[in-house]
Motif scaffolding. Structure first.
Motif, short mmCIF file in Angstrom:
data_model
loop_
_atom_site.label_atom_id
_atom_site.label_comp_id
_atom_site.label_asym_id
_atom_site.label_seq_id
_atom_site.Cartn_x
_atom_site.Cartn_y
_atom_site.Cartn_z
N TYR A 102 0.82 -1.21 0.00
CA TYR A 102 0.00 0.00 0.00
C TYR A 102 0.86 1.27 0.00
O TYR A 102 0.63 2.19 -0.78
CB TYR A 102 -0.92 -0.01 1.23
CG TYR A 102 -1.90 1.15 1.25
CD1 TYR A 102 -3.20 0.98 0.76
CD2 TYR A 102 -1.54 2.40 1.76
CE1 TYR A 102 -4.10 2.03 0.77
CE2 TYR A 102 -2.43 3.45 1.76
CZ TYR A 102 -3.71 3.27 1.28
OH TYR A 102 -4.60 4.31 1.28
N ASP A 103 1.87 1.29 0.86
CA ASP A 103 2.72 2.49 0.95
C ASP A 103 3.52 2.72 -0.33
O ASP A 103 3.78 3.86 -0.71
CB ASP A 103 3.67 2.38 2.14
CG ASP A 103 2.95 2.52 3.47
OD1 ASP A 103 1.78 2.99 3.44
OD2 ASP A 103 3.52 2.18 4.51
N SER A 106 0.93 4.27 -2.75
CA SER A 106 0.44 5.60 -2.39
C SER A 106 1.59 6.62 -2.26
O SER A 106 1.35 7.80 -2.06
CB SER A 106 -0.36 5.55 -1.08
OG SER A 106 0.44 5.03 -0.05
N ARG A 110 1.24 10.79 -2.38
CA ARG A 110 1.54 11.45 -1.11
C ARG A 110 2.64 12.50 -1.25
O ARG A 110 2.52 13.59 -0.69
CB ARG A 110 1.88 10.43 -0.02
CG ARG A 110 0.62 9.83 0.63
CD ARG A 110 0.94 8.95 1.82
NE ARG A 110 1.60 7.73 1.38
CZ ARG A 110 2.76 7.31 1.85
NH1 ARG A 110 3.37 7.98 2.80
NH2 ARG A 110 3.31 6.21 1.38
N LYS A 115 -3.46 13.74 0.78
CA LYS A 115 -3.48 13.19 2.13
C LYS A 115 -4.75 12.40 2.41
O LYS A 115 -4.80 11.60 3.34
CB LYS A 115 -3.35 14.33 3.15
CG LYS A 115 -1.97 14.95 3.18
CD LYS A 115 -1.76 15.71 4.48
CE LYS A 115 -0.42 16.41 4.49
NZ LYS A 115 -0.46 17.66 3.70
N ASN A 116 -5.77 12.66 1.61
CA ASN A 116 -7.08 12.05 1.85
C ASN A 116 -7.02 10.53 1.71
O ASN A 116 -6.73 9.99 0.64
CB ASN A 116 -8.05 12.63 0.82
CG ASN A 116 -9.47 12.20 1.07
OD1 ASN A 116 -9.71 11.04 1.41
ND2 ASN A 116 -10.40 13.12 0.92
N LYS A 117 -7.29 9.84 2.83
CA LYS A 117 -7.15 8.37 2.87
C LYS A 117 -8.06 7.69 1.85
O LYS A 117 -7.67 6.73 1.18
CB LYS A 117 -7.46 7.91 4.30
CG LYS A 117 -7.41 6.41 4.51
CD LYS A 117 -5.99 5.93 4.82
CE LYS A 117 -5.96 4.49 5.29
NZ LYS A 117 -5.97 3.46 4.27
N LYS A 118 -9.28 8.22 1.72
CA LYS A 118 -10.24 7.59 0.78
C LYS A 118 -9.75 7.69 -0.65
O LYS A 118 -9.82 6.74 -1.42
CB LYS A 118 -11.61 8.28 0.91
CG LYS A 118 -12.48 7.60 1.94
CD LYS A 118 -13.93 8.03 1.77
CE LYS A 118 -14.74 7.55 2.96
NZ LYS A 118 -15.64 8.60 3.48
N LEU A 120 -6.64 8.05 -1.56
CA LEU A 120 -5.47 7.19 -1.71
C LEU A 120 -5.91 5.73 -1.91
O LEU A 120 -5.39 5.03 -2.78
CB LEU A 120 -4.56 7.31 -0.49
CG LEU A 120 -3.79 8.62 -0.37
CD1 LEU A 120 -3.04 8.68 0.96
CD2 LEU A 120 -2.80 8.78 -1.52
N ASP A 121 -6.90 5.29 -1.10
CA ASP A 121 -7.42 3.93 -1.26
C ASP A 121 -7.86 3.68 -2.69
O ASP A 121 -7.60 2.64 -3.28
CB ASP A 121 -8.61 3.70 -0.32
CG ASP A 121 -8.17 3.58 1.13
OD1 ASP A 121 -6.95 3.48 1.37
OD2 ASP A 121 -9.04 3.60 2.02
N ASP A 142 -0.90 -4.70 3.27
CA ASP A 142 -0.02 -4.23 4.35
C ASP A 142 1.25 -5.05 4.50
O ASP A 142 2.09 -4.76 5.35
CB ASP A 142 -0.79 -4.22 5.68
CG ASP A 142 -1.89 -3.17 5.65
OD1 ASP A 142 -1.68 -2.12 5.02
OD2 ASP A 142 -2.96 -3.42 6.23
#
Lengths: 251, 298
Positions: A102-103, A106, A110, A115-118, A120-121, A142
């Motif tokens: 994931y990182d 993203s 980033r 920054k918005n998690k949604k 990024l998902d 993860d």
């Protein structure tokens, strides 16, 4: 026919070594352009010029211009980070960062301020699907990316490139470290990606160039010997040296 | 016959290598047993609790409590390692990522040279320059203080942090930097988000080694910390003079009568030091394993 990148009288030196000589080339939008040639002919140097990755080599000097989407990417006060964002690159050896899947994906958004998690998902899911990797990794986002297989890592790197919404994707021998099955997956993927992106691929493998590209350029000792449609280059080359290379007389 | 001789030779070489390999284990076991044997008496005679947490260390009255020495070592270690981190990690980043080769070729050997200066020389410099300037700056009596010890030992720990962190950062593969730059990241973003996290186990190792170095340092600290076994008040008062565990052993060992409670108590300090260092090493290993698990590479 829309030209996405136009290279005009481009020269490059590494110190004293004249690595690219008077390169002129037009790269068409939404097509796959393959660069072939023996080792040391300047093909990697050439595609690294298209997103100014050669800037990272201290002794590198250039002359001439490369126009991308109408702007000269070798202009003095140009924002090189914007160019690298719009002209993405996939490397020879898969180079996922030592962090989770994931990182890795993203990372690009980033650093450009998302920054918005949604959001990024969404980007993670969309780009992993585009890179034909989602089904294999959606339950282990993860986990460390370095735990994936070589082929999966390379598709992860392709997905990572897609996250910053490039127009062009440069592939620098993307399959040279992969097995045949992973290679064919990447080739299928490149065929799909050209619908949405312009693709330039350096390859050592002539069958690969013949299979996936629309245009082929043959490089030798820093010069373009011949550039034309892949069909013409492989079936009916104009230059004797091109013919000798593709028939395996040297290389 | 010939084959048999070859086998014996083969076996002999294997055994010799084995002996060489376990010799360090034997040495450390020997040290542990020796310290325990000489130090155990102090724990029994002073009482474990009083010996470790007692706030007075006075040979005149025969009271031996290590608390002032432990807090002294703790303060100096925190101060020195903090100082070395704040100055050392940025230096390592500069050396490995930004320094042009010409500057790097001068800077790196210079930093390594710092490591080979004998600690007593650092002590001299500390006494002559550091103490007087601290005295004048902070209006202290003579400058002897935990602060002086922290600065001096911080400088001494710098090379450890710089060289090992520099190696760790330089060892991060070029591919990772290129992968980040190719996404449009700036150099600083690449360093902060990709390079440093990739080098973190090496950086942590450098910090732990620096802690070990500072904790074990004796000569230089003796000259600047003041050598008074007094519990600082408040306990984090860097401006007071005090003493550390190692400095106390060195300053009293010469005059301690062999077999006396004082003698055994000094060994007791050694036992505690050894335990602390061992625990630190175990923690370092745990951190390393955890990091490797997280990033997925060895």
């Amino acid at each position: 026919m829309i030209i996405n990148i136009r290279v005009s009288d481009f020269n490059l030196w590494y110190g004293e070594n004249h690595a690219l000589k008077d390169i002129n080339m037009e790269i068409e939008k939404n097509k796959v352009t393959a660069i072939i040639g023996p080792s040391g002919c300047g093909k990697s140097t050439f595609i690294r010029s298209l997103n100014r990755m050669n800037d990272l080599v201290p002794s590198c000097i250039t002359k001439g211009d490369i126009f991308f989407d109408g702007m000269n990417i070798y202009e003095k006060d140009l924002d090189v980070y914007v160019i690298r964002k719009r002209v993405g690159m996939v490397f020879q050896k898969p180079n996922p960062f030592p962090m989770s899947v994931y990182d890795n994906i993203s990372y690009g958004p980033r650093i450009h301020g998302e920054k918005n998690k949604k959001k990024l998902d969404k980007i993670v899911e969309y780009t992993l699907k585009s890179a034909a990797l989602w089904d294999e990794v959606n339950d282990r986002l993860d986990d460390p990316a370095l735990g994936l297989s070589g082929g999966q890592q390379q598709r992860l790197c392709i997905a990572r490139t897609l996250t910053v919404k490039p127009d062009v994707i440069l592939f620098d021998e993307p399959c040279s470290a992969l097995d045949p099955i992973s290679t064919s997956k990447i080739e299928d993927l490149i065929r799909e990606l050209k619908e949405r992106y312009t693709i330039v691929i350096v390859t050592h493998n002539m069958q690969q160039a013949a299979r996936i590209s629309d245009y082929t350029a043959f490089f030798l000792l820093g010069e373009i010997i011949e550039f034309g449609s892949t069909l013409q280059i492989f079936e009916n080359p104009n230059d004797k040296r091109t013919e000798d290379y593709i028939t395996g007389k040297f290389g | 016959m010939r084959a048999n001789f070859k086998n014996i030779k083969e076996k002999l070489i294997e055994d010799l290598l084995f002996i060489a390999a376990i010799s360090s284990i034997v040495v450390i076991l020997f040290i542990f047993i020796f310290l325990m044997k000489e130090g155990a008496f102090a724990f029994l005679e002073n009482g474990v609790f009083n010996f470790i947490f007692g706030t007075k260390w006075r040979m005149e009255t025969g009271t031996y409590g290590m608390a002032p020495l432990i807090i002294g070592s703790l303060l100096v270690t925190i101060g020195a390692v903090g100082f070395a981190i704040v100055l050392g990690i940025p230096s390592a980043i500069f050396l490995s990522e930004l320094a042009p080769p010409r500057i790097g070729n001068i800077l790196k050997p210079t930093v390594e040279l710092l490591n080979s200066i004998p600690s007593i020389v650092y002590g001299f410099i500390g006494v002559v320059l550091l103490l007087t300037s601290l005295r004048d700056t902070f209006d202290m009596i003579d400058g002897h203080s935990f602060l002086a010890g922290s600065i001096l030992l911080g400088v001494m720990a710098l090379p450890t942090i710089i060289t090992i962190s520099d190696d760790a950062i330089t060892a991060v593969p070029k591919d990772l930097r290129e992968g980040s730059m190719a996404l449009g990241a700036t150099r600083w973003q690449t360093i902060r988000r990709v390079v440093l996290p990739s080098a973190i186990s090496g950086i942590m190792a450098s910090i732990l080694l620096a802690i070990g170095r500072v904790l074990g340092e004796t000569m230089a600290i003796m000259l600047v910390v003041g050598c008074v076994a007094r519990f600082p008040s408040p306990f984090f008062n860097f401006f007071q003079s005090g003493d550390t565990m190692t400095a106390r052993i060195a300053s009293e060992m010469g005059e301690a009568a062999r077999g006396s409670l004082q003698y055994h108590s000094l060994f007791g300090i050694g036992v505690l030091l050894l335990i602390i260092v061992t625990v630190l090493n175990v923690i370092a290993d745990l951190i390393r394993v955890r990091i490797q698990k997280k990033v997925g590479r060895g």
